[in-house]
Design a protein around this motif. Structure first.
Motif, short mmCIF file in Angstrom:
data_model
loop_
_atom_site.label_atom_id
_atom_site.label_comp_id
_atom_site.label_asym_id
_atom_site.label_seq_id
_atom_site.Cartn_x
_atom_site.Cartn_y
_atom_site.Cartn_z
N GLN A 7 -12.23 74.62 -43.55
CA GLN A 7 -13.26 75.64 -43.24
C GLN A 7 -12.56 76.27 -42.48
N PRO A 8 -12.68 77.90 -43.18
CA PRO A 8 -11.79 78.80 -42.80
C PRO A 8 -12.52 78.72 -41.03
N GLN B 191 -14.49 74.79 -63.09
CA GLN B 191 -14.83 75.11 -61.44
C GLN B 191 -14.30 74.10 -60.97
N ASP B 192 -13.45 74.75 -60.26
CA ASP B 192 -13.10 73.77 -58.56
C ASP B 192 -13.47 74.09 -57.47
N GLY B 193 -13.87 75.63 -57.46
CA GLY B 193 -14.90 75.65 -56.12
C GLY B 193 -13.98 75.96 -55.34
N THR B 194 -14.39 76.46 -54.12
CA THR B 194 -13.54 76.52 -52.97
C THR B 194 -14.02 75.07 -51.77
N PRO B 195 -13.81 75.02 -50.33
CA PRO B 195 -13.71 74.65 -49.65
C PRO B 195 -15.03 74.34 -49.38
N GLU B 196 -15.18 75.30 -49.24
CA GLU B 196 -17.32 75.42 -48.89
C GLU B 196 -17.96 75.02 -50.22
N ASP B 197 -17.35 75.09 -51.16
CA ASP B 197 -18.50 73.80 -52.49
C ASP B 197 -17.95 72.48 -52.21
N TRP B 198 -17.39 72.52 -52.05
CA TRP B 198 -16.19 71.38 -51.54
C TRP B 198 -17.45 70.10 -50.75
#
Length: 254
Positions: A243-244, A198-205
């Motif tokens: 982040q959106p 997994q590389d995830g989403t900006p929220e995960d980052w």
């Protein structure tokens, strides 16, 4: 005193007239400081770039003196990602963490090889940005310094499933069930920290950076009364901008 070895360029700054003070990281010699004559010149500018892998030659009369450096390029990481700002921030952050966390002259061969692999991954396959690999590398850096996180099972129940938090005190994982009423005091644990696919989403980052940053600040830099490196903070700020934005229509309906 003299040695020659493959080394990563951690940082570069002007030194005197046209020279540069360079911090290197090599497998056998750890972090080393040296002066590159003419290192600030246009001719050598592409060589002395943060993240580059070079074949370095270090010379000094005594081991504790500031040595003189010459080098030849091996892998030019920075030049491959000039148009990838997030990747550039990742490289700068990783190098600054090593530069600030490791004592000068202390070998850390495993950390060296892990950093080489990370920077190679970022430069060879920069898209999409391998933030998952970067965050797992920060956890490996903590472990290499003796401050490993225990993300294998819940510190409260012993469960190995549904681990979504980390204790900010112990660095141990906590499950959803084990968190109970303390969940608001725990750090979120994104799945990418334990799943290499997994590389995830900006929220995960953002959550991953907050997690590793907490322990880097507390256990590594805090004990030296130092803040996290500015390059690490810039990476956090860049990820936060990814982040959106809030839905304008949704806000107007409220």
């Amino acid at each position: 005193m003299e040695w020659e070895a493959a080394a990563l360029v951690l940082s570069v700054r002007p030194y005197g007239e046209g020279s540069a003070l360079v911090h290197l990281f090599s497998e056998e010699h750890g972090v080393s400081h040296g002066m590159a004559r003419g290192g600030a010149s246009r001719r050598q500018a592409s060589l002395w770039q943060t993240g580059n892998l070079v074949m370095a030659r270090w010379r000094a009369r005594l081991a504790d003196q500031l040595g003189t450096l010459t080098a030849e390029p091996v892998q030019c990481v920075a030049g491959r990602i000039l148009d990838a700002p997030l990747q550039l921030e990742m490289v700068s952050s990783a190098c600054a963490l090593v530069d600030g966390a490791l004592p000068q002259g202390e070998p850390h061969p495993e950390l060296f090889m892990r950093l080489v692999r990370l920077l190679t991954l970022i430069s060879v396959a920069p898209e999409p940005a391998p933030m998952g690999a970067y965050l797992r590398w920060e956890a490996q850096l903590l472990a290499g310094l003796g401050y490993g996180l225990d993300l294998s099972e819940c510190a409260v129940t012993g469960a190995r499933e549904d681990l979504i938090y980390v204790s900010p005190r112990s660095g141990r994982a906590v499950s959803r069930e084990g968190a109970g009423e303390w969940r608001d005091r725990l750090l979120p644990l994104p799945a990418l920290m334990t799943d290499e696919t997994q590389d995830g989403t900006p929220e995960d980052w953002k959550n991953g950076l907050a997690l590793t940053g907490h322990f880097l600040s507390r256990w590594v830099f805090g004990v030296r009364h130092q803040p996290l490196p500015a390059a690490r903070e810039r990476l956090v700020e860049y990820v936060q901008r990814l982040q959106p934005a809030p839905d304008a229509d949704a806000e107007s309906d409220q």
